[in-house]
Design a protein around this motif. Structure first.
Motif, PDB file in Angstrom:
ATOM      1  N   TRP A  43      21.565  21.211  45.511  1.00 47.38           N
ATOM      2  CA  TRP A  43      22.673  20.477  44.887  1.00 47.38           C
ATOM      3  C   TRP A  43      22.614  20.613  43.370  1.00 47.38           C
ATOM      4  N   GLY A  44      21.428  20.488  42.795  1.00 46.95           N
ATOM      5  CA  GLY A  44      21.271  20.608  41.354  1.00 46.95           C
ATOM      6  C   GLY A  44      21.666  21.983  40.847  1.00 46.95           C
ATOM      7  N   VAL A  45      21.185  23.027  41.500  1.00 50.58           N
ATOM      8  CA  VAL A  45      21.528  24.389  41.089  1.00 50.58           C
ATOM      9  C   VAL A  45      23.026  24.622  41.245  1.00 50.58           C
ATOM     10  N   ASP A  46      23.601  24.142  42.323  1.00 48.11           N
ATOM     11  CA  ASP A  46      25.029  24.288  42.548  1.00 48.11           C
ATOM     12  C   ASP A  46      25.828  23.580  41.461  1.00 48.11           C
ATOM     13  N   THR A  47      25.397  22.395  41.075  1.00 49.58           N
ATOM     14  CA  THR A  47      26.082  21.642  40.029  1.00 49.58           C
ATOM     15  C   THR A  47      26.011  22.373  38.692  1.00 49.58           C
ATOM     16  N   VAL A  48      24.832  22.876  38.352  1.00 44.21           N
ATOM     17  CA  VAL A  48      24.669  23.600  37.088  1.00 44.21           C
ATOM     18  C   VAL A  48      25.538  24.857  37.081  1.00 44.21           C
ATOM     19  N   PHE A  49      25.489  25.641  38.137  1.00 43.35           N
ATOM     20  CA  PHE A  49      26.303  26.856  38.197  1.00 43.35           C
ATOM     21  C   PHE A  49      27.790  26.531  38.161  1.00 43.35           C
ATOM     22  N   SER A  50      28.185  25.481  38.829  1.00 42.09           N
ATOM     23  CA  SER A  50      29.592  25.078  38.835  1.00 42.09           C
ATOM     24  C   SER A  50      30.049  24.743  37.418  1.00 42.09           C
ATOM     25  N   LYS A  51      29.227  23.998  36.683  1.00 41.72           N
ATOM     26  CA  LYS A  51      29.593  23.645  35.311  1.00 41.72           C
ATOM     27  C   LYS A  51      29.603  24.872  34.410  1.00 41.72           C
ATOM     28  N   ILE A  53      30.230  27.999  35.311  1.00 42.95           N
ATOM     29  CA  ILE A  53      31.399  28.803  35.659  1.00 42.95           C
ATOM     30  C   ILE A  53      32.665  28.158  35.105  1.00 42.95           C
ATOM     31  N   LYS A  54      32.760  26.834  35.223  1.00 39.44           N
ATOM     32  CA  LYS A  54      33.920  26.128  34.669  1.00 39.44           C
ATOM     33  C   LYS A  54      33.977  26.324  33.161  1.00 39.44           C
ATOM     34  N   LEU A  55      32.863  26.176  32.483  1.00 43.31           N
ATOM     35  CA  LEU A  55      32.809  26.370  31.042  1.00 43.31           C
ATOM     36  C   LEU A  55      33.217  27.789  30.675  1.00 43.31           C
ATOM     37  N   TYR A  56      32.715  28.761  31.397  1.00 47.25           N
ATOM     38  CA  TYR A  56      33.047  30.173  31.147  1.00 47.25           C
ATOM     39  C   TYR A  56      34.542  30.415  31.281  1.00 47.25           C
ATOM     40  N   PHE A  57      35.135  29.961  32.372  1.00 48.35           N
ATOM     41  CA  PHE A  57      36.538  30.228  32.601  1.00 48.35           C
ATOM     42  C   PHE A  57      37.426  29.412  31.661  1.00 48.35           C
ATOM     43  N   ASP A  58      36.997  28.214  31.264  1.00 51.60           N
ATOM     44  CA  ASP A  58      37.763  27.456  30.282  1.00 51.60           C
ATOM     45  C   ASP A  58      37.808  28.193  28.946  1.00 51.60           C
ATOM     46  N   ASN A  59      36.702  28.831  28.571  1.00 54.00           N
ATOM     47  CA  ASN A  59      36.655  29.556  27.301  1.00 54.00           C
ATOM     48  C   ASN A  59      37.368  30.894  27.390  1.00 54.00           C
ATOM     49  N   VAL A  60      37.315  31.551  28.522  1.00 56.47           N
ATOM     50  CA  VAL A  60      37.948  32.860  28.676  1.00 56.47           C
ATOM     51  C   VAL A  60      39.470  32.718  28.772  1.00 56.47           C
ATOM     52  N   LEU A  61      39.941  31.730  29.494  1.00 62.49           N
ATOM     53  CA  LEU A  61      41.380  31.590  29.717  1.00 62.49           C
ATOM     54  C   LEU A  61      42.094  30.917  28.565  1.00 62.49           C
ATOM     55  N   ASN A  62      41.387  30.236  27.692  1.00 63.50           N
ATOM     56  CA  ASN A  62      42.042  29.554  26.561  1.00 63.50           C
ATOM     57  C   ASN A  62      41.941  30.318  25.325  1.00 63.50           C
TER      58      ASN A  62
END
Length: 62
Positions: A43-51, A53-62
């Motif tokens: 769960w911890g690894v999944d949460t970290v990777f999810s955040k 990936i979200k951070l990456y795509f927020d920066n790439v798409l904006n």
């Protein structure tokens, strides 16, 4: 196939022994604790990777 099943049943009857109840209980607790720890780690690894990936795509798409 029937021979295999008959031989398997015979082997279970003659060669397999169950551990005492106390040992089984101790092993069950150990398995439960490690299962919970592994689930929390996953769960911890999944949460970290999810955040990440979200951070990456927020920066790439904006």
């Amino acid at each position: 196939m029937l021979t295999y099943i008959k031989e398997s049943i015979e082997e279970l009857r003659n060669n397999v022994s169950l551990p005492p109840r106390a040992e089984s209980s101790n092993l069950m607790v150990i398995v439960a604790v490690f299962s919970i720890l592994f689930a929390l780690a996953t769960w911890g690894v999944d949460t970290v990777f999810s955040k990440l990936i979200k951070l990456y795509f927020d920066n790439v798409l904006n």
